[in-house]
Design a protein around this motif. Structure first.
Motif, PDB file in Angstrom:
ATOM      1  N   PRO A 285       0.822  -1.216   0.000  1.00 24.54           N
ATOM      2  CA  PRO A 285       0.000   0.000   0.000  1.00 24.54           C
ATOM      3  C   PRO A 285       0.852   1.262   0.000  1.00 24.54           C
ATOM      4  O   PRO A 285       1.993   1.272   0.467  1.00 24.54           O
ATOM      5  CB  PRO A 285      -0.821  -0.126   1.286  1.00 24.54           C
ATOM      6  N   GLU A 288       0.543   7.056   3.665  1.00 23.52           N
ATOM      7  CA  GLU A 288      -0.200   8.321   3.709  1.00 23.52           C
ATOM      8  C   GLU A 288       0.717   9.521   3.567  1.00 23.52           C
ATOM      9  O   GLU A 288       0.310  10.576   3.059  1.00 23.52           O
ATOM     10  CB  GLU A 288      -0.978   8.401   5.025  1.00 23.52           C
ATOM     11  N   VAL A 319      -6.864   4.345   1.109  1.00 24.34           N
ATOM     12  CA  VAL A 319      -5.826   4.634   2.108  1.00 24.34           C
ATOM     13  C   VAL A 319      -6.483   5.284   3.320  1.00 24.34           C
ATOM     14  O   VAL A 319      -7.257   6.244   3.177  1.00 24.34           O
ATOM     15  CB  VAL A 319      -4.746   5.557   1.513  1.00 24.34           C
TER      16      VAL A 319
END
Length: 440
Positions: A285, A288, A319
């Motif tokens: 992923p 952020e 996210v």
């Protein structure tokens, strides 16, 4: 004639009975000590003094390596100073040193696993130095084994003793990827950014192949140093190396985005890196921090619509959003036009995630609603802030009332701010006065 009895007077005493010789002797023995004690007290019996305790044997001290040689590789970008742990701690008081002394007294030779375990438990550079001295005394002929040397290097670096870590690094006969990554990361974490970049270049000239976590750690460290000192050229070369290895994802991709965002005017390059990271989103992923850095960069360069597009891509990718990214996009919505509905959606998202009471998010909401002229919503957002509002929150609300023409409310907010123990800055007070003067 009746018999008359004469009563004896009360003061009359009866004759004492006669005692035998034995009775008189016992009575004298019973009364003599009491009489003598009442007249003159007897001295109290003193307890015998306790013998002094045996003297404690002094604790043996382990040798500490003292090398006065100067490090010729140190530059002028960072001052050289000893770590505070090594100057104030004593090596003989370490728990690791106690374990080693006990093993020496029992005649048990420590192995590599024991040394590594003790180094993991060291809390300062003095403890690391004591264990290092013990290892050096036992392995002086053959040198330190590679796992132990890497652990000693990592322990010195974790305690902040960069010079000792560099001495261990220079004395290693063979350096693997873990040693290089640890040393480069130690320089970068200690703000020795020039040294970190030089050591990384030296590592690349050695044609060392890095794989796995070692590659990620060393690339993230050198990209952080390039960002801090503004070395864009080396950062682009590292970017090419990362593309060649196919590792534009995770922390490496986030570091590349931050490099281009901090270089100024390169948000398009950061956007391309983010697109490459989205291609590998299924494998790892996107952090952020990468999204937040790009949103802040677009906002700083005046690209408000592009910042909103980046936030939409972030929301669609799933996210999780925290107070950092939400406060950044709220600042964008405060400056953009015809985005009031989107700002309210972000406000609903903050309530859903439970961060609407955060001070950064609350001040962003107050500023956004104030710029849009919705003073009632700005007041409600200010009241929803949990805890004690900071100066930014008070300033945002006061400026909202001043720009909206409600001067009494602006003045009342400033007095409430002082009553709450928050002193308004001179810039904030001058801005409120200027706004009220222009509206009058």
């Amino acid at each position: 004639m009746a018999r008359c009895s004469v009563a004896k007077p009360f003061c009359a005493t009866t004759a004492t009975p006669r005692l035998s010789r034995r009775g008189r002797h016992l009575s004298a023995n019973a009364t003599t000590p009491a009489m003598s004690t009442s007249k003159s007290g007897l001295p109290a019996l003193s307890k015998p003094a306790k013998p002094p305790p045996p003297p404690l044997l002094s604790r043996p001290k382990l040798p500490v390596p003292t090398n006065t040689a100067t490090d010729t590789t140190s530059g002028k970008d960072c001052p050289k100073k000893p770590p505070p742990e090594a100057t104030h701690s004593h090596p003989s008081s370490s728990a690791a040193g106690d374990v080693l002394r006990l093993m020496d007294a029992l005649g048990i030779p420590p192995d590599e696993d024991i040394y590594i375990s003790l180094l993991r438990e060291c809390a300062d550079a003095a403890e690391v130095a004591s264990v290092h001295a013990h290892i050096t005394a036992r392995c002086a002929a053959d040198g330190l084994p590679s796992p132990v040397a890497n652990r000693v290097l990592l322990s010195y670096a974790a305690c902040g003793d960069i010079e000792a870590a560099r001495r261990v690094f220079d004395r290693m006969p063979t350096r693997n990827g873990m040693a290089w990554a640890t040393m480069v990361s130690a320089y970068s974490d200690g703000c020795f950014h020039r040294k970190a970049m030089r050591l990384f270049a030296h590592m690349c000239h050695r044609t060392l192949v890095l794989d796995g976590d070692c590659c990620s750690h060393v690339i993230v460290a050198v990209l952080r140093s390039c960002t801090r000192v503004g070395e864009l050229r080396l950062g682009e070369q590292v970017h090419a190396l990362v593309i060649k290895k196919g590792r534009v994802r995770g922390d490496i991709g986030s570091s590349l985005v931050q490099l281009y965002c901090e270089s100024g005017g390169l948000h398009r390059s950061a956007r391309r890196v983010l697109v490459m990271m989205m291609q590998h989103h299924c494998q790892e992923p996107i952090p952020e921090a990468a999204w937040t850095s790009l949103i802040t960069c677009c906002h700083r360069d005046g690209q408000l619509n592009e910042a909103i597009d980046v936030f939409r891509d972030m929301a669609s990718s799933g996210v999780p959003r925290s107070s950092f990214s939400l406060s950044s996009i709220l600042a964008v919505f405060a400056e953009s036009q015809h985005q009031g509905c989107c700002g309210q959606q972000v406000h609903a998202d903050t309530i859903k995630r439970g961060v609407d009471t955060n001070q950064f998010v609350g001040s962003g909401l107050v500023h956004m609603y104030a710029k849009q002229g919705q003073l009632a919503d700005a007041a409600r957002a200010f009241e929803a802030i949990g805890g004690k509002p900071d100066t930014a929150c008070w300033s945002a609300l006061a400026m909202a009332y001043a720009r909206g023409g409600r001067y009494r409310e602006a003045t009342r907010v400033m007095y409430q701010m002082k009553a709450a123990g928050v002193i308004p800055s001179e810039e904030m007070a001058d801005a409120v006065r200027l706004a009220c003067f222009r509206r009058s």
